[in-house]
Design a protein around this motif. Structure first.
Motif, PDB file in Angstrom:
ATOM      1  N   THR A  35      -2.810   0.006   8.427  1.00  0.00           N
ATOM      2  CA  THR A  35      -3.682  -0.038   6.909  1.00  0.00           C
ATOM      3  C   THR A  35      -4.674   1.426   6.975  1.00  0.00           C
ATOM      4  OG1 THR A  35      -5.306  -1.582   7.896  1.00  0.00           O
ATOM      5  CG2 THR A  35      -3.486  -2.368   6.559  1.00  0.00           C
ATOM      6  N   ARG A  36      -5.134   1.538   8.033  1.00  0.00           N
ATOM      7  CA  ARG A  36      -5.779   2.920   8.039  1.00  0.00           C
ATOM      8  C   ARG A  36      -5.180   4.184   7.488  1.00  0.00           C
ATOM      9  NH1 ARG A  36      -9.160   2.841  14.079  1.00  0.00           N
ATOM     10  NH2 ARG A  36     -10.892   1.437  13.216  1.00  0.00           N
ATOM     11  N   LEU A  40      -9.186 -13.625   8.429  1.00  0.00           N
ATOM     12  CA  LEU A  40      -8.335 -14.631   9.006  1.00  0.00           C
ATOM     13  C   LEU A  40      -8.262 -14.659  10.547  1.00  0.00           C
ATOM     14  CD1 LEU A  40      -5.433 -14.184   6.207  1.00  0.00           C
ATOM     15  CD2 LEU A  40      -6.839 -16.202   6.682  1.00  0.00           C
ATOM     16  N   ALA A  41      -8.583 -13.255  10.905  1.00  0.00           N
ATOM     17  CA  ALA A  41      -8.419 -13.007  12.429  1.00  0.00           C
ATOM     18  C   ALA A  41      -9.521 -13.837  13.019  1.00  0.00           C
ATOM     19  CB  ALA A  41      -8.505 -11.796  12.865  1.00  0.00           C
ATOM     20  N   MET A  42     -10.760 -13.684  12.324  1.00  0.00           N
ATOM     21  CA  MET A  42     -11.849 -14.593  12.820  1.00  0.00           C
ATOM     22  C   MET A  42     -11.716 -15.971  12.767  1.00  0.00           C
ATOM     23  SD  MET A  42     -13.990 -12.351  14.113  1.00  0.00           S
ATOM     24  CE  MET A  42     -12.732 -11.593  14.735  1.00  0.00           C
ATOM     25  N   PHE A  43     -11.206 -16.249  11.619  1.00  0.00           N
ATOM     26  CA  PHE A  43     -10.638 -17.922  11.416  1.00  0.00           C
ATOM     27  C   PHE A  43      -9.903 -18.388  12.711  1.00  0.00           C
ATOM     28  CE2 PHE A  43      -7.800 -21.299  10.258  1.00  0.00           C
ATOM     29  CZ  PHE A  43      -8.655 -22.228   9.572  1.00  0.00           C
ATOM     30  N   SER A  44      -8.776 -17.606  13.034  1.00  0.00           N
ATOM     31  CA  SER A  44      -7.916 -18.028  13.912  1.00  0.00           C
ATOM     32  C   SER A  44      -8.460 -17.758  15.462  1.00  0.00           C
ATOM     33  CB  SER A  44      -6.592 -17.210  13.868  1.00  0.00           C
ATOM     34  OG  SER A  44      -6.726 -15.901  14.067  1.00  0.00           O
ATOM     35  N   LEU A  45      -9.449 -17.138  15.746  1.00  0.00           N
ATOM     36  CA  LEU A  45     -10.217 -16.948  16.783  1.00  0.00           C
ATOM     37  C   LEU A  45     -11.521 -17.803  17.054  1.00  0.00           C
ATOM     38  CD1 LEU A  45     -10.283 -15.056  19.647  1.00  0.00           C
ATOM     39  CD2 LEU A  45     -12.269 -13.765  18.398  1.00  0.00           C
ATOM     40  N   LEU A  46     -12.622 -17.970  15.976  1.00  0.00           N
ATOM     41  CA  LEU A  46     -13.721 -18.591  16.119  1.00  0.00           C
ATOM     42  C   LEU A  46     -13.571 -19.939  16.134  1.00  0.00           C
ATOM     43  CD1 LEU A  46     -16.000 -16.111  14.461  1.00  0.00           C
ATOM     44  CD2 LEU A  46     -15.553 -16.388  16.945  1.00  0.00           C
ATOM     45  N   LEU A  48       0.950  -0.978   0.096  1.00  0.00           N
ATOM     46  CA  LEU A  48      -0.012   0.083   0.148  1.00  0.00           C
ATOM     47  C   LEU A  48       0.714   1.336  -0.142  1.00  0.00           C
ATOM     48  CD1 LEU A  48      -2.821  -0.857   2.649  1.00  0.00           C
ATOM     49  CD2 LEU A  48      -3.067  -0.798   0.245  1.00  0.00           C
ATOM     50  N   PRO A  49       0.282   2.228  -0.735  1.00  0.00           N
ATOM     51  CA  PRO A  49       1.186   3.655  -0.522  1.00  0.00           C
ATOM     52  C   PRO A  49       0.687   4.221   0.679  1.00  0.00           C
ATOM     53  CG  PRO A  49      -0.580   3.740  -2.233  1.00  0.00           C
ATOM     54  CD  PRO A  49      -0.635   2.437  -1.807  1.00  0.00           C
ATOM     55  N   ALA A  54     -10.616  -3.838   1.045  1.00  0.00           N
ATOM     56  CA  ALA A  54     -10.345  -5.399   0.490  1.00  0.00           C
ATOM     57  C   ALA A  54      -9.448  -6.073   1.514  1.00  0.00           C
ATOM     58  CB  ALA A  54     -10.093  -5.383  -0.697  1.00  0.00           C
ATOM     59  N   ILE A  55      -8.264  -5.411   1.844  1.00  0.00           N
ATOM     60  CA  ILE A  55      -7.462  -6.002   2.622  1.00  0.00           C
ATOM     61  C   ILE A  55      -7.551  -5.986   4.004  1.00  0.00           C
ATOM     62  CG2 ILE A  55      -5.884  -3.748   2.874  1.00  0.00           C
ATOM     63  CD1 ILE A  55      -3.499  -5.413   3.015  1.00  0.00           C
ATOM     64  N   GLN A  56      -8.475  -5.169   4.562  1.00  0.00           N
ATOM     65  CA  GLN A  56      -8.799  -5.230   5.821  1.00  0.00           C
ATOM     66  C   GLN A  56      -9.879  -6.527   6.087  1.00  0.00           C
ATOM     67  OE1 GLN A  56     -10.278  -1.333   6.966  1.00  0.00           O
ATOM     68  NE2 GLN A  56      -8.316  -0.564   7.656  1.00  0.00           N
TER      69      GLN A  56
END
Length: 320
Positions: free
Chosen positions: A186-187, A203-209, A167-168, A195-197
Motif C-alpha cells: 500500500t505504500r 485488524l492486525a492488532m485485533f488478531s494479535l492483542l 488503489l491506483p 485510511a486503509i492502513q
C-alpha cells in the motif's frame, strides 16, 4: 531500480535485503533454503507422526497439528520466492500473485494467533477445572474451535486485499521486503493510503492483542491455581505440562510485541534491520516449533523413544 508510469502495474520487484552484496547471494539463498527444509520436514513430520500414532489422537496434539499446518503453509507461501530471487536472480512477482501472497501471509498469521487461544484454553481447562476437562475438551471440540480459527480471518482478509486492489499503483513497483505484505504494497499507492492502513493495522492488532490478552489471563489463572496446590511436587509437575505451550507462545508474541512497542515509542529501525527482524520472528518459530513438540512434550518424546527402541531391537534381531 524499476519504475513504471502506468496506472496499473503488471509486476512487482522484490527487493529482499537492501544493501546485500552480490557475493552473499549464494550463502543467503542457501541459508533460506535450509530454513525452509527445516520448516517443511519438521512440520510434515509432526503432522504425519501424530496422525499415524493413535495414542496421540488427543486434543493437545490436534492443536499442535493445526499449528504445524499454519507454520508449513506460511513457510511455503513466503520462502520459495525470496530463495528464487537470490538463487536464480528472479526478483519479479506478478501483480495478482503478490496480492495473493499478501492475503495468505496475513491470513495465516491471524489463524496461528487464534489457534494459540485454543491452546491456552486447553491448558486452562486441564489445570483449573481438571474434572471437567474430558467433557469440555474433546477432539471434536478442538477441531471445531480450530476450524473457527481458520474460518474467522477469511472475510476481513478478503476485504483488506480487495480494498488494496482498488488503489491506483504508479511510479515505483519496488517492494522493500522479502515478501508481499500489506504495508509494503500500500505504500506504493498513488493516493492517500492512510485510511486503509489504519483499518488494516486495527485488524492486525485485533488478531494479535485479543488472543494475547486471553492467553495472559488464562496463564494468570493457571499460576493462581497451581500456587493453591498443597503438594510440593504438584505445582512443578503441573506447570511442566504447560512448558511447550509457553515456549511456542513466547516465540510467536514476544518479538512482535517488541517491534510494535519500539515503533510506538519512537525507535526507528533501518530498512535492513527491520526486514531481518521481521524474517526472524516470522520464520524462526516455524522452524523451532517441531523441536519443542518433540523434546518438551512427554507423550511425543516417549512415543519417539519407544519407536526408536523397537527399531533398534528389530535391527539387532535381524543381525543375529
Amino acid at each position: 531500480m524499476i519504475y513504471t508510469n502506468v496506472t496499473r502495474i503488471k509486476n512487482f520487484f522484490i527487493l529482499g535485503f537492501p544493501g546485500l552484496l552480490p557475493q552473499y547471494y549464494g550463502p543467503v539463498s542457501a541459508l533460506l533454503f535450509f530454513i525452509y527444509l527445516a520448516i517443511a520436514l519438521g512440520n510434515i513430520f509432526i503432522l504425519a507422526f501424530v496422525i499415524h500414532e493413535r495414542s496421540l489422537h488427543k486434543p493437545t496434539y490436534l492443536i499442535f497439528c493445526h499449528l504445524a499446518l499454519t507454520d508449513l503453509a506460511f513457510g511455503t507461501v513466503t520462502l520459495p520466492k525470496i530463495i528464487s530471487k537470490y538463487w536464480f536472480d528472479d526478483s519479479i512477482i506478478s501483480f495478482y500473485e503478490c496480492f495473493a501472497q499478501m492475503y495468505f501471509v496475513h491470513f495465516l498469521g491471524a489463524t496461528h494467533s487464534f489457534i494459540l487461544i485454543v491452546m491456552a484454553l486447553d491448558r486452562f481447562v486441564a489445570i483449573c477445572v481438571p474434572l471437567r476437562y474430558p467433557v469440555l475438551i474433546t477432539n471434536t471440540t478442538i477441531n471445531v474451535l480450530c476450524g473457527i480459527s481458520w474460518f474467522m480471518p477469511i472475510s476481513w482478509m478478503v476485504g483488506i486485499v480487495c480494498h488494496a486492489l482498488t488503489l491506483p499503483y504508479c511510479n515505483s513497483n519496488i517492494i522493500t521486503q522479502c515478501y508481499c505484505d500489506h504495508i509494503a504494497i500500500t505504500r506504493l499507492g498513488c493516493e492517500n493510503v492512510r485510511a486503509i492502513q489504519v483499518v488494516a493495522f486495527g485488524l492486525a492488532m485485533f488478531s494479535l492483542l485479543v488472543p494475547l490478552g486471553f492467553i495472559i489471563f488464562s496463564y494468570f489463572c493457571i499460576i493462581a491455581t497451581v500456587l493453591r496446590m498443597s503438594s510440593s511436587e504438584g505445582p512443578m509437575r503441573t506447570l511442566s505440562t504447560c512448558t511447550p505451550q509457553l515456549f511456542i507462545t513466547c516465540l510467536y508474541y514476544m518479538p512482535r510485541c517488541f517491534v510494535y512497542l519500539a515503533n510506538n515509542l519512537g525507535f526507528n529501525f533501518s530498512a535492513p534491520v527491520r526486514i531481518v527482524v521481521v524474517m526472524l520472528y516470522s520464520l524462526l518459530p516455524a522452524a523451532v516449533n517441531p523441536i519443542i513438540y518433540c523434546f518438551k512434550t512427554k507423550d511425543i518424546k516417549e512415543t519417539l523413544k519407544k519407536r526408536l527402541n523397537n527399531r533398534k531391537i528389530n535391527i539387532d534381531t535381524k543381525a543375529c
